[in-house]
Design an enzyme around this catalytic site. Structure first.
Site, mmCIF file in Angstrom:
data_model
loop_
_atom_site.group_PDB
_atom_site.id
_atom_site.type_symbol
_atom_site.label_atom_id
_atom_site.label_comp_id
_atom_site.label_asym_id
_atom_site.label_seq_id
_atom_site.Cartn_x
_atom_site.Cartn_y
_atom_site.Cartn_z
ATOM 1 C CD GLU A 12 25.458 -3.767 23.558
ATOM 2 O OE1 GLU A 12 25.168 -2.782 24.261
ATOM 3 O OE2 GLU A 12 24.690 -4.250 22.710
ATOM 4 C CG ASP A 113 21.935 -5.465 24.330
ATOM 5 O OD1 ASP A 113 21.985 -6.671 24.612
ATOM 6 O OD2 ASP A 113 22.241 -4.557 25.130
ATOM 7 C CE1 TYR A 320 18.908 -4.495 25.590
ATOM 8 C CE2 TYR A 320 17.224 -3.478 24.247
ATOM 9 C CZ TYR A 320 18.524 -3.517 24.713
ATOM 10 O OH TYR A 320 19.430 -2.570 24.302
#
Length: 717
Positions: A12, A113, A320
């Site tokens: 990403e 992600d 995360y």
């Protein structure tokens, strides 16, 4: 570069690509670049691997056939490269690099992600650039080497199609509602004789309605008087304050009667009751609770907190952050993480206490997230962090350790003093054993009210008895923390989008201040829509669509059916809107003109002291500048930047003029005084109220951004 036949891992962001390449190659990956866009190549177990980053979304939804003049409704859309959009030209080198590398790939792995946004980013690259619809999926919650290697070894054989479908549906729905309703609002204003680009959306409108409802509740509030009796007593030589057991007297005559009955008379301690209670440890942070706690402790806006947490994640310091989970599974290896934390000086002693415990069991909350656990530290030692990032990191670490602590033991005390048959009660509470509180001490918000040691039967001398005149208070305005919780409770937006939606309301000047006030412009938009097109600001309609998108991810509904149903409903809403377009535009017009004057007025002219300095757009040249309203008698003027959005802001320079804020596309906003040059401060994107500023001593020429951050005096740290 490999000739043919390698595995392409799509990431990403560049920071993630670097860490993934380092982890899978054990630090031996070769860093290369295409026109400045980095990528990495190496071999692992005989396989040739290339790791390449995007920079977020390389494709965005846009109108299928763009027309010169705005119209609505618009339902035909297409995914287009961001490089077709002028504001996204910086993504060109990453787009081109990915296209070059895709040509030699025999297999593609998504390592974006693991959430809806990451899945959509990867899917668009895979289908539009790599020209395939198959691939494998890496799933990880931290960017630590161990997690990344495990994610690669155990990559799922297929892409996460249910999550992709849900993400595509959400993007499609947000685009349909956002573009169509924003165009309808803007055109209604234009057809009423004004011009200003207005916006709202599927979540933005209902959120603004929640804020406006609270503001109306406050404005309508009528206070009710009540009275309280407060006894100041001396017991065994010690002072004690107690309130009448009735708490509030709604009739003054009743309060007067008790006052007359007890005034000047002594009493006895008729009861002393003590009990011990347990206070359980806090639950781990999910994103919303982290944002609320950071706002409460540091004043950080939800967007700032997310930005700081994202930086910590990208540096492999925390897991995360975009998670709604309050669960910490045992497979994370609690003891190993705490051992790593023990090597950091500020956590060594506390970590040692946890490691001495025979078992580590976290106190978990109820909320689940199928993709990620609650936010936790990885134990890796931080490198260079800003003051803001350090605070968020420290709070996450201490919260993580606290959830393993034993319940705190607290003692509650209730003392009753009786005077002439009337009971006055004092309440106390103190901590006997801190336990988990010791770990979270800097961020605790607990009440300690220690009462003097007294016993039943002690004489109580009536030192003073006060009657307090009070009145009920209106509900509090929403803060940025409390509206996040309200949005979550109403299923408005997602954990990842709520902070951005709130920031958009600030940027559109629909709301202001930390203790959120809806502006006249925001109120006009809500009132007009509420009267003529209430479904646009309906919480229930947004809830319905969000539940349908959850059902897509669960495989219970098809994306195409949900979008088709939304288009049908939106078409009906917009048809009703058109019937009242003129009334809506007329209602909003007055507020727009007031707002427009506000952001274009710089202050009293420093030359003639009669006219106002205003931001002016020249019809003849098409340029903008600051000029005096007393022209042609006064020709005072100052240059302005010709690119980006420009407005006068409430912050004043020392000279008394309002600062000018420039918002260039894709860059941080900056401010300056037209007379004295530049003015710096923290991001206005925080939604913080403006503060008075000092004039910069750097006599820079107005209208040009600085080349270096140190070119002007900073007014905030």
């Amino acid at each position: 570069m490999y000739v043919m036949g390698y595995v392409l891992i799509v990431c990403e962001k560049p920071t993630a690509a670097e860490k993934i390449a380092a982890a899978l190659s054990n630090g031996s990956a070769m860093k290369l670049d295409n026109e400045g866009a980095p990528y990495y190549k190496f071999e692992r177990e005989g396989k040739k691997i290339v790791v390449a980053p995007a920079v977020g979304h390389l494709f965005v939804l846009t109108e299928a056939e763009s027309k010169a003049k705005w119209h609505y409704p618009v339902f035909e859309v297409r995914w287009a490269p961001t490089i077709e959009q002028k504001r996204n030209k910086w993504a060109t080198k990453y787009f081109n690099s990915m296209a070059r590398l895709a040509g030699g790939a025999e297999e593609v792995i998504s390592a974006c992600d693991y959430d809806i946004e990451g899945s959509v980013i990867a899917w668009n690259i895979i289908r539009f650039i790599c020209k395939t619809k198959s691939g494998r999926r890496m799933k990880f919650s931290t960017l630590t080497p161990g997690d990344l290697v495990e994610a690669y070894v155990n990559a799922s054989p297929k892409l996460d199609y249910p999550q992709i479908e849900a993400g595509l549906a959400r993007h499609h729905m947000d685009w349909l509602f956002g573009i169509n309703i924003s165009r309808a609002l803007t055109l209604s204003l234009e057809h009423s004789g004004g011009y200003w680009v207005l916006s709202t959306g599927r979540v933005q409108g209902p959120t603004l309605k929640l804020l406006e409802d609270r503001q109306r509740e406050i404005e309508r509030f009528s206070p009710t008087p009540f009275w309280e009796l407060e006894l100041h007593a001396i017991v065994d030589g010690k002072s004690l304050t107690a309130g009448h057991e009735k708490d509030k007297f709604w009739k003054k005559a009743e309060a007067d009667a008790v006052m007359n009955k007890c005034k000047g008379k002594d009493g006895l301690v008729s009861d002393v009751e003590k009990k011990q209670v347990k206070a359980n440890p806090p639950v781990p942070f999910d994103l919303t609770s982290l944002q609320r706690e950071a706002y409460s402790r540091f004043g950080y806006s939800p967007k700032q907190t997310l930005d700081y947490a994202q930086h910590l994640y990208e540096n492999a310091l925390i897991s995360y952050p975009r998670t709604s989970s309050q669960k910490l599974p045992a497979k994370l290896g609690f003891r190993d993480i705490i051992k790593k934390l023990s090597s950091q000086l500020e956590y060594g002693e506390l970590a040692g206490k946890l490691l001495a415990m025979p078992a580590l069991k976290p106190n978990e909350g109820k909320k689940l997230d199928p993709a990620h656990p609650a936010i936790y530290p990885t134990g890796h030692r931080p490198g260079r962090l800003s003051t803001y990032q350090k605070k968020v990191y420290d709070m996450i670490v201490r919260r993580f350790m606290a959830v393993f602590g034993k319940p705190a033991l607290r003692e509650q005390t209730r003392v009753v003093i009786t005077i002439s048959g009337e009971d006055f009660v004092a309440h106390g509470i103190r901590t006997l054993k801190a336990n988990w509180m010791e770990f979270y001490m800097p961020y605790l918000s607990i009440k300690e009210q220690i009462l003097p040691a007294i016993k039943k039967g002690d004489a109580a001398r009536n030192k003073k008895l006060d009657m307090l005149d009070k009145q009920t208070e209106p509900p509090n305005r929403y803060s940025q923390a409390s509206i996040l919780k309200e949005m979550e409770d109403n299923n408005l937006g997602t954990k990842a989008t709520r902070a951005g939606i709130l920031q958009t309301l600030y940027d559109r000047a629909y709301i202001k201040e930390k203790s959120i006030q809806v502006t006249d412009l925001g109120e006009a938009v809500v009132t007009a829509l509420e009267k003529h097109s209430p479904e646009i600001v309906s919480v229930d309609l947004t809830k319905k669509f969000d539940k349908q998108m959850d059902a897509i991810e669960e495989g219970k509904l098809r994306k195409e059916d949900v979008i088709k149903g939304a288009e049908k409903e939106l078409s009906r809403i917009l048809n009703d809107f058109k019937q009242h377009e003129k009334e809506i535009g007329t209602h909003i017009l007055k507020a727009v003109r007031v707002y427009e004057k506000e952001i274009h007025t710089v202050g009293i002219c420093n030359k003639c002291n009669k006219g106002e300095l205003r931001i002016i757009h020249s019809r003849r040249t098409g340029k903008r500048f600051v000029g005096c309203s007393n022209y042609p008698k006064c020709s005072n003027s100052f240059p302005l930047p010709q690119h980006g959005f420009v407005q006068a802001v409430p912050t004043l320079c020392k000279c008394g003029l309002h600062l000018i804020e420039v918002r260039p596309g894709g860059r941080r906003p900056w401010r300056f005084c037209v007379r004295h040059g530049f003015e710096y401060r923290d991001k206005k994107a925080s939604g913080r109220p403006a503060r008075a500023a000092k004039t910069s001593k750097a006599q820079a020429k107005p209208g040009k951004p600085p080349k270096k951050a140190g070119a002007a005096k900073k007014t905030s740290k």
